[in-house]
Design an enzyme around this catalytic site. Structure first.
Site, PDB file in Angstrom:
ATOM      1  N   ALA A 136      74.099 -17.303  14.520  1.00 17.64           N
ATOM      2  CA  ALA A 136      73.301 -16.085  14.353  1.00 17.64           C
ATOM      3  C   ALA A 136      71.813 -16.396  14.443  1.00 17.64           C
ATOM      4  CB  ALA A 136      73.625 -15.422  13.021  1.00 17.64           C
ATOM      5  N   ASP A 137      71.392 -17.485  13.818  1.00 15.53           N
ATOM      6  CA  ASP A 137      69.983 -17.872  13.850  1.00 15.53           C
ATOM      7  C   ASP A 137      69.534 -18.242  15.259  1.00 15.53           C
ATOM      8  OD1 ASP A 137      68.906 -18.502  10.780  1.00 15.53           O
ATOM      9  OD2 ASP A 137      71.079 -18.609  11.001  1.00 15.53           O
TER      10      ASP A 137
END
Length: 401
Positions: A175-176
């Site tokens: 996600a990052d």
């Protein structure tokens, strides 16, 4: 591996002249500025004296490997921003910048008295990227926003894994990383808007949730049409068949995709079952998807009798879309990776050199470069302080041991 890439401090990139003050921690912000630093942006990391960015704590055998990769081409300034002198240095640094990146809990900058209104009054053209788990607005804005929670919430984990197993989280900060790519693109778009809009900056509100959710694609529309979410299917696809990884006789795996009708028929010919082209279960893509387990069993029975090398040679000769399943260890000496220089040995002051991904994508006229190694905490304090016009050393910029 190929020869070691030395650092070339004086090589400029297409973002030369763009200064980015990076107050973020861990992955998403560092990924955002990592991309831009590779292309020549002057990324200045603001770190806590004596502690540094939390990404430094992701060590392997005591080595800050994640930091060494994602902080390359950046400079470090150790500041106590809660100290009056440290605040003065920070504000003057932001005044000199085109971009500020932060990933504090929403409202933190405002609580410190340096929210966007204050910063834009000082530097009207400033682009401010604010990264958070759930966004600057909405009912979840103050909830903890770690990538794991976002990956679980976004729908990604629910779709990932095998049908008879629990939802599966990614083994990396997915996600990052995705948010970081969105963030770097957003900064470039906002800088273009500054150029076209008379020098007016703006705030970019980037959550971790929305980018990874967007990667799922048309799932929401599909649910509207079918009334049901896509079920976990392991390495199969809910949209095309055959598509899977298949074990070979030597224990290695190959991946295969027959997403076009002509390719599926070519696979049938190659495994010695041309009659499957007329089989009602496999006659078109919709039929194959509905009967993908039966089709996989037929293909798997063929592939398991041959080694990975033999399977690859056979299917490649037939023009079938097939490839090896590789570990990163396999890639370090892989002919494709070496020839493409996808992974390169980069000079390292502690270890001599370290393999890491090359600068991507490749520019023909204004390429990026390895200009400097990942910095030590506060390594560039004096250098940046002089650039800002400070004279005598300030205690706020002392490097803590």
């Amino acid at each position: 591996m190929a020869d070691t890439h030395p650092f070339v401090p004086d090589q400029r990139g297409p973002l030369d002249g763009v200064r980015i003050v990076d107050m973020s921690r861990l992955v998403a912000g560092n990924m955002t500025t990592h991309v831009l630093a590779d292309y020549g942006a002057d990324v200045i990391k603001i770190e806590r004296p004596g502690k540094g960015d939390d990404l430094r704590n992701w060590r392997v055998d005591g080595v800050e490997v994640f930091w060494k990769v994602y902080a390359r081409n950046k400079r470090s300034m150790a500041l106590d921003i809660h100290d009056a002198e440290g605040r003065e240095v920070l504000l003057r640094l932001i005044d000199s910048a085109q971009v500020l990146v932060e990933n504090f809990v929403p409202g933190t900058l405002e609580r410190w008295g340096i929210g966007p209104e204050v910063l834009h009054a000082r530097n009207p053209g400033l682009v401010i990227l604010r990264v958070s788990g759930w966004g600057q607005t909405g009912p979840w804005r103050l909830r903890p926003g770690f990538g794991t929670l976002v990956e679980a919430m976004s729908g990604w984990a629910f779709m990932n894994g095998h049908a008879d197993k629990p939802p599966t989280l990614p083994p990396l900060a997915l996600a990052d990383m995705i948010a970081g790519l969105y963030g770097s693109a957003a900064i470039l778009a906002a800088l273009r808007a500054v150029e076209q809009g008379g020098g007016t900056g703006q705030v970019i509100d980037l959550s971790l949730f929305e980018p990874i959710h967007a990667m799922i694609g048309a799932e929401a529309a599909q649910i509207r049409l079918t009334g049901a979410p896509t079920a976990r299917a392991g390495n199969q696809s809910s949209h095309t068949a055959p598509r899977n990884v298949y074990q070979c006789s030597d224990g290695a795996y190959v991946a295969m995709s027959g997403s076009m009708q002509s390719m599926a028929e070519r696979i049938f010919e190659t495994i010695g079952h041309p009659e499957l082209k007329a089989d009602p279960r496999f006659v078109d893509n919709a039929a194959r998807v509905a009967n993908r387990d039966a089709l996989d069993a037929i293909i798997a029975a063929f592939i398991i009798t041959r080694s990975q090398a033999d399977n690859l040679a056979l299917f490649e000769a037939a023009g079938v879309t097939v490839g090896p399943v590789c570990s990163v260890a396999d890639l370090l000496d892989h002919p494709f990776v070496l020839g493409r220089e996808a992974i390169v040995e980069v000079e390292d002051r502690d270890l001599g050199s370290l393999p890491m991904h090359n600068i991507i994508p490749r520019f023909s006229a204004t390429p990026g470069a390895f200009r400097r190694p990942a910095p030590e905490i506060g390594e560039h304090n004096e250098e940046i302080r002089r650039e800002l016009g400070f004279g005598a050393r300030l205690k706020a910029v002392e490097v803590s041991s």
